[in-house]
Design an enzyme around this catalytic site. Structure first.
Site, PDB file in Angstrom:
ATOM      1  N   GLY A 230       0.863  -1.646  -0.128  1.00  0.00           N
ATOM      2  CA  GLY A 230       0.054  -0.088  -0.165  1.00  0.00           C
ATOM      3  C   GLY A 230       0.765   1.273  -0.065  1.00  0.00           C
ATOM      4  CB  SER A 231      -0.092   4.648   0.638  1.00  0.00           C
ATOM      5  OG  SER A 231      -0.640   4.536   2.141  1.00  0.00           O
ATOM      6  N   GLY A 235       1.979   1.914   5.276  1.00  0.00           N
ATOM      7  CA  GLY A 235       3.186   1.632   5.719  1.00  0.00           C
ATOM      8  C   GLY A 235       4.180   2.231   6.547  1.00  0.00           C
ATOM      9  CB  CYS A 286       3.704   0.737  -7.239  1.00  0.00           C
ATOM     10  SG  CYS A 286       3.066  -1.224  -7.595  1.00  0.00           S
ATOM     11  CD  GLU A 384       2.213   5.922  -5.581  1.00  0.00           C
ATOM     12  OE1 GLU A 384       2.072   5.795  -4.037  1.00  0.00           O
ATOM     13  OE2 GLU A 384       3.204   4.715  -5.968  1.00  0.00           O
TER      14      GLU A 384
HETATM   15  P1  NAD Z   1      -3.657   2.676   1.528  1.00  0.00           P
HETATM   16  O1  NAD Z   1      -1.996   2.423   2.436  1.00  0.00           O
HETATM   17  O2  NAD Z   1      -4.328   3.233   1.518  1.00  0.00           O
HETATM   18  O3  NAD Z   1      -3.960   1.221   1.568  1.00  0.00           O
HETATM   19  C1  NAD Z   1      -3.769   0.180   1.024  1.00  0.00           C
HETATM   20  C2  NAD Z   1      -4.544  -1.196   2.379  1.00  0.00           C
HETATM   21  O4  NAD Z   1      -4.190  -0.473   3.455  1.00  0.00           O
HETATM   22  C3  NAD Z   1      -5.859  -1.435   2.381  1.00  0.00           C
HETATM   23  O5  NAD Z   1      -5.932  -2.627   2.542  1.00  0.00           O
HETATM   24  C4  NAD Z   1      -6.532  -0.192   3.328  1.00  0.00           C
HETATM   25  O6  NAD Z   1      -7.356  -0.694   3.630  1.00  0.00           O
HETATM   26  C5  NAD Z   1      -5.305  -1.044   4.370  1.00  0.00           C
HETATM   27  N1  NAD Z   1      -5.338  -0.095   5.343  1.00  0.00           N
HETATM   28  C6  NAD Z   1      -5.031   1.531   5.086  1.00  0.00           C
HETATM   29  N2  NAD Z   1      -4.356   2.063   6.598  1.00  0.00           N
HETATM   30  C7  NAD Z   1      -4.269   1.271   7.766  1.00  0.00           C
HETATM   31  C8  NAD Z   1      -4.360   0.837   8.571  1.00  0.00           C
HETATM   32  N3  NAD Z   1      -3.968   1.827   9.051  1.00  0.00           N
HETATM   33  N4  NAD Z   1      -3.938  -0.017   9.580  1.00  0.00           N
HETATM   34  C9  NAD Z   1      -4.490  -1.320   8.665  1.00  0.00           C
HETATM   35  N5  NAD Z   1      -4.393  -1.593   7.106  1.00  0.00           N
HETATM   36  C10 NAD Z   1      -4.520  -0.284   6.361  1.00  0.00           C
HETATM   37  O7  NAD Z   1      -2.946   2.740  -0.335  1.00  0.00           O
HETATM   38  P2  NAD Z   1      -4.169   2.498  -1.573  1.00  0.00           P
HETATM   39  O8  NAD Z   1      -3.573   4.278  -1.979  1.00  0.00           O
HETATM   40  O9  NAD Z   1      -5.149   1.963  -0.883  1.00  0.00           O
HETATM   41  O10 NAD Z   1      -3.226   1.719  -2.682  1.00  0.00           O
HETATM   42  C11 NAD Z   1      -2.092   1.908  -3.033  1.00  0.00           C
HETATM   43  C12 NAD Z   1      -0.606   2.115  -3.115  1.00  0.00           C
HETATM   44  O11 NAD Z   1      -0.710   1.312  -2.752  1.00  0.00           O
HETATM   45  C13 NAD Z   1       0.093   3.013  -3.508  1.00  0.00           C
HETATM   46  O12 NAD Z   1       0.893   4.284  -2.759  1.00  0.00           O
HETATM   47  C14 NAD Z   1       0.997   2.474  -4.214  1.00  0.00           C
HETATM   48  O13 NAD Z   1       2.042   2.597  -4.933  1.00  0.00           O
HETATM   49  C15 NAD Z   1       0.729   1.494  -3.974  1.00  0.00           C
HETATM   50  N6  NAD Z   1       1.731  -0.176  -3.954  1.00  0.00           N
HETATM   51  C16 NAD Z   1       2.359  -0.719  -4.068  1.00  0.00           C
HETATM   52  C17 NAD Z   1       3.202  -2.616  -4.083  1.00  0.00           C
HETATM   53  C18 NAD Z   1       4.184  -2.124  -3.955  1.00  0.00           C
HETATM   54  O14 NAD Z   1       4.699  -3.720  -4.500  1.00  0.00           O
HETATM   55  N7  NAD Z   1       5.457  -1.795  -4.072  1.00  0.00           N
HETATM   56  C19 NAD Z   1       2.070  -2.270  -5.380  1.00  0.00           C
HETATM   57  C20 NAD Z   1       0.941  -1.813  -5.557  1.00  0.00           C
HETATM   58  C21 NAD Z   1       0.022  -0.385  -5.013  1.00  0.00           C
END
Ligand code: NAD
Length: 485
Positions: A230-231, A235, A286, A384
């Site tokens: 995720g973001s 993270g 990503c 991003e």
């Molecule tokens: P996000 O971080 O908002 O959410 C990702 C996941 O985490 C979702 O399932 C969300 O419900 C969960 N989440 C949110 N807050 C949380 C918390 N406090 N505790 C636990 N879980 C939580 O990301 P997004 O905006 O939905 O996704 C896009 C991001 O993911 C972009 O930054 C993209 O670059 C990244 N991404 C990275 C890769 C990689 O392999 N490096 C691949 C795909 C996407």
């Protein structure tokens, strides 16, 4: 067509009544009409899932089976999945707007291919080995890490579940998957397939939900490892929570990758390849190559070629096979990307093509947008955007190009475009990213994938991806160890 309304949650391998009435409603980004719905897992549901996983790990048969016995179950899953890959890709298109041209390959077939690649890696993996030690041989065992919490975003949901779920299961872990609230339906379909392969009770749960659901999984003391994609912002927060419990964590985070176009590059080839490398999945990738670095000498030629490519993109219904760019996942994402386009203009960059106006009345569309006259300190170059927006940046010489490419908090991917592949490899060695491409950029799911800097910690795919789900256990013995079977 599958049922798109689920009223139960998949907890510990059974379809269970959710603890609350909370529902997740999936809205089509193209029509803005409902696509389907599932229960939203509450912290209480997560607790049930983790307890089931804990018991299955501590007392159940799954971690105690032979690796080949676990692989057999995954083989069954892959057989079922193979008959549904296009349909599952089409469902993801309906959920989040990934154009069919991308999703059939990148969402469905890509997920299936990962199952097969992980099984092949696991068959060759050194689960046990002997090392010459100080006092005789040391028996080295790669033991499952335990109960795994797998949290994934919506952009390539099945493709991101697989490099967590499959290696974890093969290693002998039990797994609780937390899909994103935008894409719970494909995850529930996967749950249906998992229920057909006779996994022991407790081994897999799928608990769709948002931040609270995810955070209750991260905080749960019964979870040994969190594997998160995720973001970078989320993270960082998750890593801090895991740090508090010394819980294992691997992170696949955001990117802001630079494509360095050298003066000897074949521009037609470069731009043709960037169509996918920069704009795949409506720019919601990503690894998207979103900063295009060019010299003063080649600037106009590259910008013109990019503008021709981008103005020919077909924007529209993601279910149409001819569509290049579909809608963004949600209205808030559309508004966010439009906000970035306005910020680019406010900070002095020039729009060559596109802009912040909606291209269609209905659906969460954004026009493919190309910026030039930008500098690397602008928000459009640093953050991003996660939409079909590209920014061209000028470099003075090759050293300057490398400096600009590395001048970012991220380190996920990048590429160089040149007639001299050997020189391209020298450039790659100067760039602080986990993956790199020369005259192409694509993921190779046999090779380790992950980020330098704020793009993550750990690797997915291949033997390194499998290693994320094991702990090393060294055993010494006063007597001679029996031979390895
Ligand atoms: P996000 O971080 O908002 O959410 C990702 C996941 O985490 C979702 O399932 C969300 O419900 C969960 N989440 C949110 N807050 C949380 C918390 N406090 N505790 C636990 N879980 C939580 O990301 P997004 O905006 O939905 O996704 C896009 C991001 O993911 C972009 O930054 C993209 O670059 C990244 N991404 C990275 C890769 C990689 O392999 N490096 C691949 C795909 C996407």
């Amino acid at each position: 067509m599958r049922s798109l309304a689920y009223d139960r949650l998949f907890i510990g391998g059974r379809w269970e009544q959710p603890a609350t009435e909370q529902r997740l409603s999936v809205i089509s980004p193209h029509t803005e009409e409902p696509v389907g719905e599932t229960p939203e897992a509450s912290p209480e549901d997560v607790d049930r899932a983790v307890r089931a996983a804990r018991t299955a790990f501590d007392e159940g048969p799954w971690p105690r089976l032979r690796v080949d016995e676990r692989i057999d179950r995954i083989e069954k899953l892959a057989t079922i999945y193979a008959s549904e890959t296009d349909a599952i890709a089409d469902l993801i298109t309906a959920e989040m707007g990934s154009p069919r041209s991308f999703s059939r390959l990148g969402q469905g077939a890509g997920a299936l291919a990962q199952m097969h690649l992980t099984m092949a890696t696991a068959r060759e993996f050194p689960w046990v080995e002997r090392r010459r030690g100080l006092f005789g041989d040391v028996h080295l065992r790669r033991a499952p890490v335990g109960v795994v919490g797998a949290i994934v975003p919506w952009n390539v949901p099945q493709f991101l579940i697989m490099p967590k779920l499959i290696p974890a299961l093969i290693a002998g872990c039990t797994v609780v998957v937390k899909p994103a609230p935008e894409t719970p339906l494909d995850a529930m379909w996967l749950a249906e397939m998992l229920s057909e392969i006779d996994l022991p009770e407790g081994v897999v749960s799928i608990v769709p939900g948002g931040r609270d659901t995810g955070e209750s999984l991260v905080r749960h003391p019964g979870v040994d490892k969190i594997s998160f994609t995720g973001s970078s912002a989320t993270g960082r927060h998750i890593a801090a929570l895991c740090g508090g419990q010394l819980k294992r964590v691997s992170l696949e985070l955001g990117g802001k990758s630079a494509a360095i176009v050298l003066d000897d590059a074949d521009i037609a080839h470069t731009v043709k390849q960037l169509k996918m490398a920069s704009l795949m999945n409506n720019g919601q990738a990503c690894v998207a190559q979103t900063r295009i670095l060019v010299s003063e000498r080649k600037h106009d030629e590259v910008v013109d070629a990019l503008a021709v490519m981008m103005s020919a993109l077909q924007v529209g219904d993601p279910a149409d096979a001819a569509t290049d760019v579909g809608p963004l996942v949600a209205q808030r994402q559309q508004e966010r990307v439009q906000g970035y386009i306005r910020a680019g203009v406010d900070e002095g960059a020039r729009i060559v093509l596109g802009g912040s106006d909606k291209p269609h009345d209905r659906g969460w569309y954004v026009q493919p947008t190309l910026f030039t006259d930008a500098t690397n300190d602008m928000r459009i170059a640093r953050e991003e955007i996660f939409g079909p927006v590209l920014t061209v940046l000028k470099y003075a010489d090759e050293k300057d190009a490398i400096r600009i490419a590395n001048d970012t908090d991220y380190g996920l991917a990048g590429s160089v475009w040149t007639a001299d592949v050997a020189h391209g490899l020298e450039i790659a060695a100067e760039i602080r990213t986990g993956t790199y491409g020369i005259n192409m950029y694509t993921l190779d799911t046999t090779a380790p994938f992950g980020g330098f800097k704020q793009s993550g910690i750990g690797r997915e795919f291949g033997a390194e991806g499998l290693s994320e789900y094991v702990e090393l256990q060294s055993t010494v013995s006063a007597g001679k160890l029996p031979n390895l079977a």
